[in-house]
Every structure is written in structure tokens, then in C-alpha cells.
Enzyme design. Sequence first.
Site, short mmCIF file in Angstrom:
data_model
loop_
_atom_site.label_atom_id
_atom_site.label_comp_id
_atom_site.label_asym_id
_atom_site.label_seq_id
_atom_site.Cartn_x
_atom_site.Cartn_y
_atom_site.Cartn_z
N SER A 204 3.02 -0.51 8.61
CA SER A 204 1.94 -1.31 8.04
C SER A 204 2.32 -1.80 6.65
CB SER A 204 0.67 -0.47 7.96
OG SER A 204 0.94 0.70 7.22
N ARG A 205 1.59 -2.81 6.21
CA ARG A 205 1.66 -3.18 4.80
C ARG A 205 0.69 -2.27 4.04
NH1 ARG A 205 4.40 -7.89 4.22
NH2 ARG A 205 4.50 -9.24 6.04
N ALA A 206 0.80 -2.29 2.72
CA ALA A 206 -0.11 -1.48 1.90
C ALA A 206 -1.55 -1.92 2.13
CB ALA A 206 0.24 -1.66 0.43
N ILE A 207 -2.46 -0.98 2.25
CA ILE A 207 -3.88 -1.32 2.25
C ILE A 207 -4.45 -0.98 0.87
CG2 ILE A 207 -6.12 -0.95 3.36
CD1 ILE A 207 -4.62 -0.11 5.87
N THR A 208 -4.30 0.27 0.48
CA THR A 208 -4.80 0.65 -0.85
C THR A 208 -3.67 1.18 -1.73
OG1 THR A 208 -5.30 2.84 -0.02
CG2 THR A 208 -7.09 1.24 0.02
N ASP A 266 -12.23 9.59 6.05
CA ASP A 266 -11.15 9.59 7.01
C ASP A 266 -11.35 10.85 7.82
OD1 ASP A 266 -8.87 8.94 8.31
OD2 ASP A 266 -7.65 8.74 6.50
N LYS A 298 -3.65 13.18 0.37
CA LYS A 298 -4.80 12.95 1.25
C LYS A 298 -5.35 14.27 1.79
CE LYS A 298 -6.02 9.60 4.71
NZ LYS A 298 -5.39 8.42 5.34
#
Lengths: 500, 500
Positions: A204-208, A266, A298
Site C-alpha cells: 500500500s501507499r501511506a495512509i497516515t 482497529d 500499534k
Amino acid sequence: MEQHSNILKYKRLGIYTQNENVVYMHEDCHVCVSEGFEALTRIRISNATTSIVASLNVLNSDILLPNEIGLSDAAAKKLNVSQNDTLYVSHLEPIESLSHVRAKIYNQKLDCKAYNEIITDIVEGDYSNIHLSAFITACAGDRMDIDEISDLTKAMIASGKQLNWKKEIVVDKHCIGGLPGNRTTPLVVAIVAAYGLTMPKTSSRAITSPAGTADTMEVLTNVTLSSEEIKAVVEKEGGCIVWGGTAQLSPADDILIKIEKALDIDSEGQLIASVLSKKAAAGSTHVVIDIPVGETAKVRSMEMAQKLKNHMETVGNAVGLNVKVIITDGSQPVGRGIGPTLEAIDILKVLKNETDAPNDLEKRALLLAGELIELSGKVGKGKGTKTAKGVLKSGQAYKKFLAICNAQGRFSKPVLAPYKIEIKAEKSGVLKRIDNRKIAKLAKLSGAPQSKSAGILLNAHLGESIKENQLLYTIYAESKGELNYALDYKNNHNDIITII
Amino acid sequence: MEQHSNILKYKRLGIYTQNENVVYMHEDCHVCVSEGFEALTRIRISNATTSIVASLNVLNSDILLPNEIGLSDAAAKKLNVSQNDTLYVSHLEPIESLSHVRAKIYNQKLDCKAYNEIITDIVEGDYSNIHLSAFITACAGDRMDIDEISDLTKAMIASGKQLNWKKEIVVDKHCIGGLPGNRTTPLVVAIVAAYGLTMPKTSSRAITSPAGTADTMEVLTNVTLSSEEIKAVVEKEGGCIVWGGTAQLSPADDILIKIEKALDIDSEGQLIASVLSKKAAAGSTHVVIDIPVGETAKVRSMEMAQKLKNHMETVGNAVGLNVKVIITDGSQPVGRGIGPTLEAIDILKVLKNETDAPNDLEKRALLLAGELIELSGKVGKGKGTKTAKGVLKSGQAYKKFLAICNAQGRFSKPVLAPYKIEIKAEKSGVLKRIDNRKIAKLAKLSGAPQSKSAGILLNAHLGESIKENQLLYTIYAESKGELNYALDYKNNHNDIITII
């Protein structure tokens, strides 16, 4: 019956609302008036070939005439409409699967059929954000048992495309986020592909965060490839490291994850279903999952990590995946660079066995690659890491990495950002704490990931003895403004790095 | 720092989204670009005097120029902006109270302070629909204990205006919805005000039903009065029956109830907090609550009703209200009329003691009025209904009702609708079942409540012996089209009234 001709003319408004289907109608529109539609009414909109459900926003301005209808971009795309097309609107038949959501809200256990119906309707776009949020909340807080998590995962796998690589063993890895700079994926792919395993990695690309694997790899090569191109790369080199955004794997997950982000939760069940559905849909058979544990990671406690590990492995088994979960230290960033270019530099140093390669990044990559090699059954227990190290040290992994990059279209050398500022220790002592979240924020303020060469280059790690005026880290930026933006944040937060 | 001048020019778009604050900005807007805003980002928008939080929709059309900013009507109203006003946009500081919502999602008990903070932020408009839905879901399914329901109720009372009538006893009633035609409120007000109690009744318009008390009363008198006008009516006559929409009592409830409607849930905790916060904020001291129980009513089992009764009374006590809950038969519609005008006719027949007045409506009104009179302590236990009956039969209640209507501005006689069709029994037998929901739907399709004189006039009740061809009910409508619309529905549903 009087004429209730529910026909309106489409006018493009170009309003982007992410996934949510929104329909815009004028308050004097004869359909609104005759049908008693009001703001937020969910209505069905059809053309000759298909139909969608959307939430109504009522207009009282000249953006639309009373006989016109507008759609959010997501809705327009699903209906594939053009300017002036005729659209039909009608009352919405009840969405049957919402009764399952209500049952879940009232603490009932749902079966496989219920999860399938819910996920099917979600992918259809029949749920508003209100419904999606209720579903996610009702499933959070340990309200799904292990059977339900498995059923949800299966439903999510079935909701989209499923890749088939026609190989007995297809390996993959996943890290339960939270550690800046933890860019092991390109290393792991290079090592295990060089070793002979198949690892078609979509990232994925960065989300946050300041960088996703796809952002970092884009510094070095092309990552936006078509399905056919990906297939060709994997057939040729045994692996790839591409952006997964176009693959339509587990599309329900893409929808749910945005709501979870908005809620900043999450939940365990959704997390497991999200990760494992993507892996299964991508055609993986053997998956290693890394859970870094640390107070600013996380997952913050060993107890949570252990529970997550057990559930991940059980659900993996239930959906036909061979899953091994490893719990690692998540107390500080990994490697030296945080930001696409700076992380790419770290990766190349490790692959090229350079003397100043970040040792912690290498160690993590060897651990993960080793676990995958063991999981594949090619070597005995305990021999994986050593095997992986052999592949890395021999230069085969670097060779394979260059080959993959070239197969993906190019290999470019990373170039440092033009602006930088060095942050030095204000006193002597021991480096006691690095706040993962704050250092990530600092990298983002400097411009990462949009500005690829922006970010942080760390010069010190936990436990080190620090002298006054010693270099702690360098902030890189592509403009002077962004550099100052980051510096402002640094000057207002004295707990990014703690020395005592 | 580079120029990040987050200033945009307001352009009115006239988009009505109910409560939700939505902000529209062009994708090329320099603020979006420099701040990294994307669709659904929550951002803060300020003018010189105040600020709000809104969800971003990104435009890529000529509706807005890159230096312009649009707002949903709700947001524009809160900011009180005019065309071309300057607005400032900025990143949103975290909404602290969302951490309480997350705690609730994870099954933690919240304290009074947490509920206060949540409700304050909700009324400020800081929560998106996604957040509101999560809060409602997390509180549903028996996840709030009685302390929490009390704390939520108190927070909701404190969130808006609170009326003070400067009377020791101020009575009110509430019915937990679901029974078509159950229009006891105007009768109860007339009786208890004639008896000498103070009953400043604010009622709602229909949300999903064919008539709310305010819709029915509007046939007979004005219901949209200012606070000052309401005060004058109550001072003069001891009671009023007005629309409560402008009162700003428990505004959090108005926001939450729309999300509950979208989810089609009505959780016990929210229901109690909703009803009791409105009553307490309206300055009531003694409240009778009617829970009709029936298979097509809102509350479907005696067990649920009993539990709701206990909790209502306990929470009422905790927030300083004297609450008495009565459980009644909810198996069929009440009175003969369903729809504003037809219900108004029933009410007048009862008040005027006409021989064909609907006996069931009268009985229910006397029961409720009697309970209120007893609750006030003016008569002994068991003597309330008899006292109420005396007031009604003497004509004092009718006189008081006319006086209240005149004090509210007018008294108008109800006029029947021009179109009607009589529905007759297709066979002989016993009337076994009336589906409350379907008969309500039929009344709505005939045009109620928008068409005031539309609706259903019932001619038969449960348990009656019915002969073939006997009149069961009449559908009234203001247009031939609406009459046929209702008839279509009737012809497609043979279980509206069941005869065996």
C-alpha cells in the site's frame, strides 16, 4: 395513477466523497415532492443497465435545475453516466442484510450467510457511512468470536477478485503497522525470490504514515503496474514489489478500513479479516505476520499481541492459509531513514552489504525471510535465518532486487533532498525513549510521503550514550517552508526523543 | 515558513445535508494541496467570531473556483456566513471526547464527565455521522447500565435550553410510539388543564408516521408559536398543544434520533435518555409514559415493556422527574381516524361527548389524564380516571380545548377530503388482526400527513364479527392519484386486515 414519472437528467457536479454514493436533487424536483424524499433519504437510482443506492442531499440553488440530478463521483462511476443521460429514481426496497447488522448491535452471533450478505451489500455500495460505522462498531470490542472472524474473512475474500499464481507455494508477509522506517518488505522479497520462492508482493501507499512500501519502492522503480505486467514480472523473477491499489482484492476491506480510520479504531476482528482476506485473495498460501510491540507501536502490550497471534493463526487456518505470527520489539523506529527516499537508501545499503548498513533493519529482514523459508518447508526449523543471511551476503539478493526493479520498468538511484537541518542533543545522557508517533509526524510535516526525499534520518538509537551537541537526527525537506514547518513542530515538542 | 494562507472566499451552494457539516473545496485549492486535505478529512472552518468542524468533499468542476469554499446549509447557518465572506480553514485538533466513544466501543463504562463531553461535542457539530453512528451503536444492545443512562440523560438535558414555568407541578405525558390514530394528547391536555394542572405540551410532527400530534392539531389551530406566545397561552389557559420544533430542548436528541432512524434501531438507553431529557428540559415535574405493547407496535413483548418501565422510572427519579409508566394494549389502531384531519374529528367527538365518539380513544385519554391527576397528588390512588371522566363529561374539557385553540390563534373545523374509496370485507368471519405498520403505510400513501385530510377511517376493530361486503375502512385522499397510489398498495397486501 397520476404521472409520477421519476425521470431526471444527469448533470455532472464533480463532487468527490470517497466511496459514499450521494445523489443531489433540487428541492423543487417533482420526484422529491411526489415521493416525499428528504435530505439523507436513501434512494435507488437506475439507468437502463444498472442501479445504485445513494443518500440524498437536497439543493436549493441554481447548481441544479428541478429536472436535473447530480451524483457524487463514486456514484457516477458505478452508474457509468454521461452528461444529460436519463436516470430513474425510486424508493429503496429495504436492505435485508441490515437486519443482521441490527442483530449484531444487539449482541447476537451471526452466521456465515449473514456475513456474506452484509459484505455483498457493502461492496454493492448499499450501505451509507452510518450503516458501515454501525457494523464496524457492533463487531468491535471482542464482539466477534473466532468463528465469526473466520466467516467475515471468507466473505471478504469472496467479495472481490482472487488471484491464482498456479504455484504450490506462494509466500507473503505482513507487518501490523506502527514502526517508522520498518521497510523490510523489499529486502524480504529480494531474499526469498533469490532463494527460489514465489513472492508476488502488493503493497500500500501511506495512509497516515510518512511512507508506505509502495511510496518507498517508487523512488527506485515503477510500482503502478497492470495485472498482466505484474504477472510477467513474477513469472520472470519470482517476485515483485508493486502497488496493490488497482488489484480489487477484498474490496470490502478498502471500504471498511476508511471508516475504521475515521473512527481511529482497529478492532481485532476487522484487523484479522482485513489482513488475511487481502493475503488469501492475492493467492498467497504461506504468510508470516510480524507484530511489533511497543508503547508507541500499534500493539502496545505482549498480552494483546499474544491474543492477536493466536486468533490470526486460527483464522488463517480456517481460511486455508498457513500463517506464522512473530512478535517483535516495537520500541523504536527501524533503520535510519523515515520517508520514501531515506528508506530506499537504507534498503540499498543492506542489499549491497555496505559497512554502514542499518543492522536492525537487516536483522528484521533476515528474521522474516528466514521464517518464510522455514514455513515453506524448504529448510528445517531454526535454519531459515541462516539460509536467508547466506542469500543476502552472497549478493544474490541485491542482484535479484535489481532484476525485479528492471522487470518493473526501471532502476533509479535515490537522491537526497536539497534542504536539511541537523538536530543535536541539548544535553549528555542516555537515549531513553523515541516516540514513534511523533517522529512519524515530524517526517510527515517535512513533506513525506508526497515529497519523496523529505523525512528524517536518525543518527541515534535507544540505549545509546549521547554527548551534548551530538547529532541526533537530520530533517530533510524539498522546500524551505516545509523544513520550517517540521522545525516548528520539533521546537514545540520536547518529547520526540528523550535523553536522561 | 512559506505562505500557507488558509483563506478562502465563501460561495453559497445551497446543499442541505440535515445536521451534517460538509465543506466543499476545489481539488486545486491551494489549502487542500498544501495541507494534504482529502475527501472526508475533518477540518476546522472559522470566521472572525466562531468556528465549526466539517467533513470535506473535494470538487473537480466549475461549481467552485480554487479560491472558493462552499458549505452545507447546516454548516453555513452555524457560521452565519454571507456570499464572499472570508473563511479560514485549518487542521482539526483531535476531538478529545472521541476517546470516550472508543472506550465505550471497547465495552468500558463511562462516567458522567465523559457523557457530558461527548454530548457537548455532538451539539457543537464536531461529530461526523460516522462518529454519531458509532456512539449510538456502542451504547445500544444493553451496553449502558442504569447509571450511564442517567448520566447520558443529564448530559442531554444540559445540552440545550431548559424551561422554567415557575409552578410546583408541571405535568406531561409521552407515548412510546407505534399505534396509528393514538391521538390522546389533545384530550389529556384539555382535561388536566380544565382540572387545574399546568400542562405546557410541545409535540412533534410526524417523522415516519401518518400524523404527529402537531400535524393533527394544526388542522384545528396554530401550532407554530414563539416561546413568548407559548408562555402567554400557558399562563392564560394552564396548557397548550404546540409544535416543539423551535424550542431547542435537548438538541443532542434531535441529532442522535436522526441517526437512530437511519439505522432503524431504538436502543433502550437512547430511548430513555431521549424521552426524559426532552421532558426535563421542558420544565416538567410529573410525567406519565404510556407503553403500548403489541406484535406490530414499537414494543412487542410484555417482558421488554416491563424492563423499559423499570428503567424509565429509575432514570426519571435520578434526573429529578416523578415518572409513572403504564403499559397498555397495543394490538390495534386507536380511534377511527388515521391522518391529521380524521384524527382531529375523533378528538372533537370525544370532547363533545358525541354518541359515536370512539370509545377506545376516550378510555385511553381518561386513563392517562387520571394517572396524571393522581401523580400530581391532588386525588387519592384509584380516583384519577373518575375525576378525569367528570371533567370530560361536564363539558369543561371541551370548553378548555376551545379556549386553548383560540389562545393559540384560531379554532378551525376539520373538513373531509374530496376523494374517498370504501374498502369492504371480501368474506365473513372474525376480524383477527390489524397490521399497525401496514395500515399506517396505507395512510401515508394516501397523502398523510402532507395532505392533512388524507388518511384512513376505520370502521371495524379486533374481535368483531364481520359480514361479507361490510365496510372495513375508507381511504381518503386530496387527489385521485394519491387515492390510487394507496389502493395499489392495498391490492398488493392482503394482510393489512385479517379476517378468519
